[in-house]
Design an enzyme around this catalytic site. Sequence first.
Site, PDB file in Angstrom:
ATOM      1  N   ALA A 183      -5.545  11.551   7.598  1.00 25.88           N
ATOM      2  CA  ALA A 183      -4.504  10.931   6.989  1.00 25.88           C
ATOM      3  C   ALA A 183      -2.948  11.166   8.234  1.00 25.88           C
ATOM      4  CB  ALA A 183      -4.105  12.236   6.066  1.00 25.88           C
ATOM      5  N   GLN A 184      -2.653  12.158   9.595  1.00 26.40           N
ATOM      6  CA  GLN A 184      -2.003  12.591   9.984  1.00 26.40           C
ATOM      7  C   GLN A 184      -0.899  11.184  10.950  1.00 26.40           C
ATOM      8  OE1 GLN A 184       0.901  15.513  10.736  1.00 26.40           O
ATOM      9  NE2 GLN A 184      -0.083  16.157   8.860  1.00 26.40           N
ATOM     10  N   ASP A 201      -4.402   3.527   9.085  1.00 29.84           N
ATOM     11  CA  ASP A 201      -5.604   3.376   8.644  1.00 29.84           C
ATOM     12  C   ASP A 201      -5.899   1.686   9.118  1.00 29.84           C
ATOM     13  OD1 ASP A 201      -7.011   5.977   8.237  1.00 29.84           O
ATOM     14  OD2 ASP A 201      -8.388   5.572   6.565  1.00 29.84           O
ATOM     15  N   GLU A 235     -18.728  17.918   2.455  1.00 30.58           N
ATOM     16  CA  GLU A 235     -17.590  18.470   1.590  1.00 30.58           C
ATOM     17  C   GLU A 235     -18.219  18.457   0.162  1.00 30.58           C
ATOM     18  OE1 GLU A 235     -13.691  18.302   4.038  1.00 30.58           O
ATOM     19  OE2 GLU A 235     -14.061  16.645   2.640  1.00 30.58           O
ATOM     20  N   GLY A 249      -0.074   5.051   0.930  1.00 23.08           N
ATOM     21  CA  GLY A 249      -1.164   6.154   0.662  1.00 23.08           C
ATOM     22  C   GLY A 249      -0.095   6.879   1.278  1.00 23.08           C
ATOM     23  N   PHE A 250      -0.999   7.441   2.484  1.00 21.92           N
ATOM     24  CA  PHE A 250      -0.260   8.245   3.043  1.00 21.92           C
ATOM     25  C   PHE A 250       0.190   7.558   4.145  1.00 21.92           C
ATOM     26  CE2 PHE A 250      -3.766  11.309   2.955  1.00 21.92           C
ATOM     27  CZ  PHE A 250      -3.056  11.682   2.279  1.00 21.92           C
ATOM     28  N   GLY A 258       1.366  -1.129   0.205  1.00 19.13           N
ATOM     29  CA  GLY A 258       0.237   0.226  -0.125  1.00 19.13           C
ATOM     30  C   GLY A 258       0.822   1.289  -0.267  1.00 19.13           C
TER      31      GLY A 258
HETATM   32  C1  LIG Z   1     -12.810  10.980   0.613  1.00 17.12           C
HETATM   33  C2  LIG Z   1     -12.375  11.197   1.325  1.00 17.12           C
HETATM   34  C3  LIG Z   1     -11.420  12.042   1.966  1.00 17.12           C
HETATM   35  C4  LIG Z   1     -11.339  11.910   3.012  1.00 17.12           C
HETATM   36  N1  LIG Z   1     -10.383  13.076   3.742  1.00 17.12           N
HETATM   37  C5  LIG Z   1      -9.746  13.767   4.828  1.00 17.12           C
HETATM   38  C6  LIG Z   1      -8.881  14.817   5.042  1.00 17.12           C
HETATM   39  O1  LIG Z   1     -10.286  16.067   4.614  1.00 17.12           O
HETATM   40  N2  LIG Z   1      -8.589  14.727   5.713  1.00 17.12           N
HETATM   41  C7  LIG Z   1      -7.747  14.302   6.726  1.00 17.12           C
HETATM   42  O2  LIG Z   1      -6.825  13.914   7.501  1.00 17.12           O
HETATM   43  N3  LIG Z   1      -8.520  11.931   5.549  1.00 17.12           N
HETATM   44  C8  LIG Z   1      -8.391  12.256   4.743  1.00 17.12           C
HETATM   45  N4  LIG Z   1      -9.563  10.655   4.515  1.00 17.12           N
HETATM   46  C9  LIG Z   1      -8.701   9.532   5.583  1.00 17.12           C
HETATM   47  C10 LIG Z   1      -7.392   9.549   4.465  1.00 17.12           C
HETATM   48  O3  LIG Z   1      -6.981   9.927   3.136  1.00 17.12           O
HETATM   49  C11 LIG Z   1      -6.877   8.812   5.124  1.00 17.12           C
HETATM   50  O4  LIG Z   1      -7.264   8.498   6.541  1.00 17.12           O
HETATM   51  C12 LIG Z   1      -5.681   7.841   5.093  1.00 17.12           C
HETATM   52  O5  LIG Z   1      -5.505   8.028   3.438  1.00 17.12           O
HETATM   53  C13 LIG Z   1      -4.811   6.606   5.275  1.00 17.12           C
HETATM   54  O6  LIG Z   1      -3.008   6.347   4.580  1.00 17.12           O
HETATM   55  P1  LIG Z   1      -3.150   4.981   4.772  1.00 17.12           P
HETATM   56  O7  LIG Z   1      -2.163   4.986   4.124  1.00 17.12           O
HETATM   57  O8  LIG Z   1      -3.544   3.777   6.102  1.00 17.12           O
HETATM   58  O9  LIG Z   1      -4.388   4.253   3.553  1.00 17.12           O
HETATM   59  P2  LIG Z   1      -4.766   5.214   2.048  1.00 17.12           P
HETATM   60  O10 LIG Z   1      -3.842   6.141   1.602  1.00 17.12           O
HETATM   61  O11 LIG Z   1      -5.898   4.507   1.765  1.00 17.12           O
HETATM   62  O12 LIG Z   1      -3.702   3.683   0.945  1.00 17.12           O
HETATM   63  C14 LIG Z   1      -3.397   2.672   1.169  1.00 17.12           C
HETATM   64  C15 LIG Z   1      -3.370   2.118  -0.449  1.00 17.12           C
HETATM   65  O13 LIG Z   1      -2.871   0.324  -0.336  1.00 17.12           O
HETATM   66  C16 LIG Z   1      -3.345   0.545  -1.529  1.00 17.12           C
HETATM   67  N5  LIG Z   1      -3.752  -1.400  -1.579  1.00 17.12           N
HETATM   68  C17 LIG Z   1      -4.648  -1.880  -0.220  1.00 17.12           C
HETATM   69  N6  LIG Z   1      -5.446  -3.210  -0.579  1.00 17.12           N
HETATM   70  C18 LIG Z   1      -4.324  -3.474  -1.114  1.00 17.12           C
HETATM   71  C19 LIG Z   1      -3.513  -4.675  -1.899  1.00 17.12           C
HETATM   72  N7  LIG Z   1      -3.986  -6.020  -1.094  1.00 17.12           N
HETATM   73  N8  LIG Z   1      -3.161  -5.110  -2.695  1.00 17.12           N
HETATM   74  C20 LIG Z   1      -2.142  -4.219  -3.302  1.00 17.12           C
HETATM   75  N9  LIG Z   1      -2.246  -2.769  -2.770  1.00 17.12           N
HETATM   76  C21 LIG Z   1      -3.557  -2.799  -1.586  1.00 17.12           C
HETATM   77  C22 LIG Z   1      -4.307   0.838  -2.152  1.00 17.12           C
HETATM   78  O14 LIG Z   1      -4.432   1.138  -3.036  1.00 17.12           O
HETATM   79  C23 LIG Z   1      -4.115   2.323  -1.621  1.00 17.12           C
HETATM   80  O15 LIG Z   1      -3.276   2.688  -2.259  1.00 17.12           O
HETATM   81  C24 LIG Z   1      -9.697  11.253   3.513  1.00 17.12           C
HETATM   82  C25 LIG Z   1     -10.128  10.289   3.409  1.00 17.12           C
HETATM   83  C26 LIG Z   1     -11.520   9.854   2.138  1.00 17.12           C
HETATM   84  C27 LIG Z   1     -11.441   8.547   1.331  1.00 17.12           C
END
Ligand SMILES: Cc1cc2nc3c(=O)[nH]c(=O)nc-3n(C[C@H](O)[C@H](O)[C@H](O)COP(=O)(O)OP(=O)(O)OC[C@H]3O[C@@H](n4cnc5c(N)ncnc54)[C@H](O)[C@@H]3O)c2cc1C
Length: 446
Positions: free
Chosen positions: A328-329, A311, A182, A25-26, A23
């Site tokens: 995100a933080q 997350d 939003e 993501g953030f 993954g």
């Molecule tokens: C529409 C929306 C609006 C948001 N607005 C805000 C905001 O205003 N402020 C804020 O702080 N937070 C916001 N968030 C929440 C924030 O985006 C998340 O808390 C943050 O993205 C978590 O980061 P992460 O790295 O845990 O997961 P993510 O950023 O979700 O990244 C997970 C990654 O894992 C990959 N993945 C998942 N399963 C697999 C698999 N089996 N194999 C390979 N890859 C995989 C996905 O493709 C993705 O790229 C929002 C979220 C959404 C959806």
Amino acid sequence: MLYVNDLSLNIPETTKPRVVIIGGGFGGVNLAKNLSGKDFQIVMFDRQNYNGFWPMLYQVATAGLEPDAIAEPFRKMFDNGEDFHFRLVKITGVNPVTRTITTLIGELQYDYLVIATGTKSNFFGNESIKKFAFPLKRIPDALNLRSQLFQAFEQASLIRDEPLRQSMLNVVIAGAGPTGVELAGALAEMREHVLPGDYRGLDFEKMNIYLVEGNNRVLPLMSPESGSWSQQFLEKKGIIVKLGTRVEDYDGELARLSTGEEIPTQTLIWSAGVTGALIDGVPAESIENGRILVDQFNQVQGLPNIFAIGDIALMKSKKYPKGLPGVAQPAIQQGKHLAGNLARLLRRKPLKPFNYFNKGTLAVIGRNGAVGDLPGKLHLKGFFAWITWLFVHIYYLVGFRNKLVVFSNWIYRFFTYQRSNRLIIRPFVRQEDKAGQEFIRRYQED
Ligand SMILES: Cc1cc2nc3c(=O)[nH]c(=O)nc-3n(C[C@H](O)[C@H](O)[C@H](O)COP(=O)(O)OP(=O)(O)OC[C@H]3O[C@@H](n4cnc5c(N)ncnc54)[C@H](O)[C@@H]3O)c2cc1C
């Protein structure tokens, strides 16, 4: 032509410890950026080839931004990354005993595994809602929703039947968290400034935007002050807010609420819940409420050398007994922190516990309108919160080009009220149901 048998993960052999990150993501990206390729071989897997900036996804869905402006390809982000390898592959399982991850293409051994898969939409087991509602989690979702909205207006302008036309004009948003709020604000703006000019034959006084929330206030995870200010702001913009109410069912035409009310709508937007994007092989005892239980070092309980961040991770503490908020933080900070701890592991130094630094929460509701809960019980609202939201989000957006595109888009939109990305690029196929009535078929991605 490629045959499945020809495929291989093609990760070079190494003498360095291999860190596999699932993954980008953030969490995953901030981890990879802070790991040294001199110490580790870094292998990142994602099912998409870009890192998305989800806080601005609603602007793509409401025609304010092009999708490319809120995403950055991994290969560009890490083009100078020493011993960094990205593979566009979905991970299907993990085997903690053999220390391997499984994909459809093959397996790979890890020394350290970091699960950073984030969340997916939670439809609470309702298959009909899952089939017909529009979630907003990824870029394809935003393009689906944008196409659906404009397709509904196009169809409304072709229809004489009054009730059917009304169902094209009604939009129901389930969930009044930041995404729901939003979206509602952006749709209200579009209804006021864009749609009447585009569709002169349609009466947009009749376009109803419902915001339905099971809790007794909007923005339930923010302060009551921010919630009530946002509700007033939205109601002034003509949003119909329904609190203490859930969307219980939807068949593509009628949204049924827990109060018994039924709203005819072709567009139900689902922002009512998420659950962890789990990977098979993580034992059930390491999972709670759809998230992976981790200790204060982000180590998955009971699984040596496996970590979870962002997350997907459930890190409980005295201050956060239900785990850190899914924003995100925590993901950004855990990614950076874990990079330091992996380096410490390598040097056989003691690990440092993670401490979350809450920088505050912001939510934007519309032009000149946002709310913020800052540390020290400080609350921002109105224009100042809105300007703060704009600058904070530009700051965290990845890539200079994206910052420039988004900023110039905002300036242009501020003066012209325009939302230029109104193309229907994913038209939905209309089909007949068993009763011979038409409904919109959509494609659900899991
Ligand atoms: C529409 C929306 C609006 C948001 N607005 C805000 C905001 O205003 N402020 C804020 O702080 N937070 C916001 N968030 C929440 C924030 O985006 C998340 O808390 C943050 O993205 C978590 O980061 P992460 O790295 O845990 O997961 P993510 O950023 O979700 O990244 C997970 C990654 O894992 C990959 N993945 C998942 N399963 C697999 C698999 N089996 N194999 C390979 N890859 C995989 C996905 O493709 C993705 O790229 C929002 C979220 C959404 C959806």
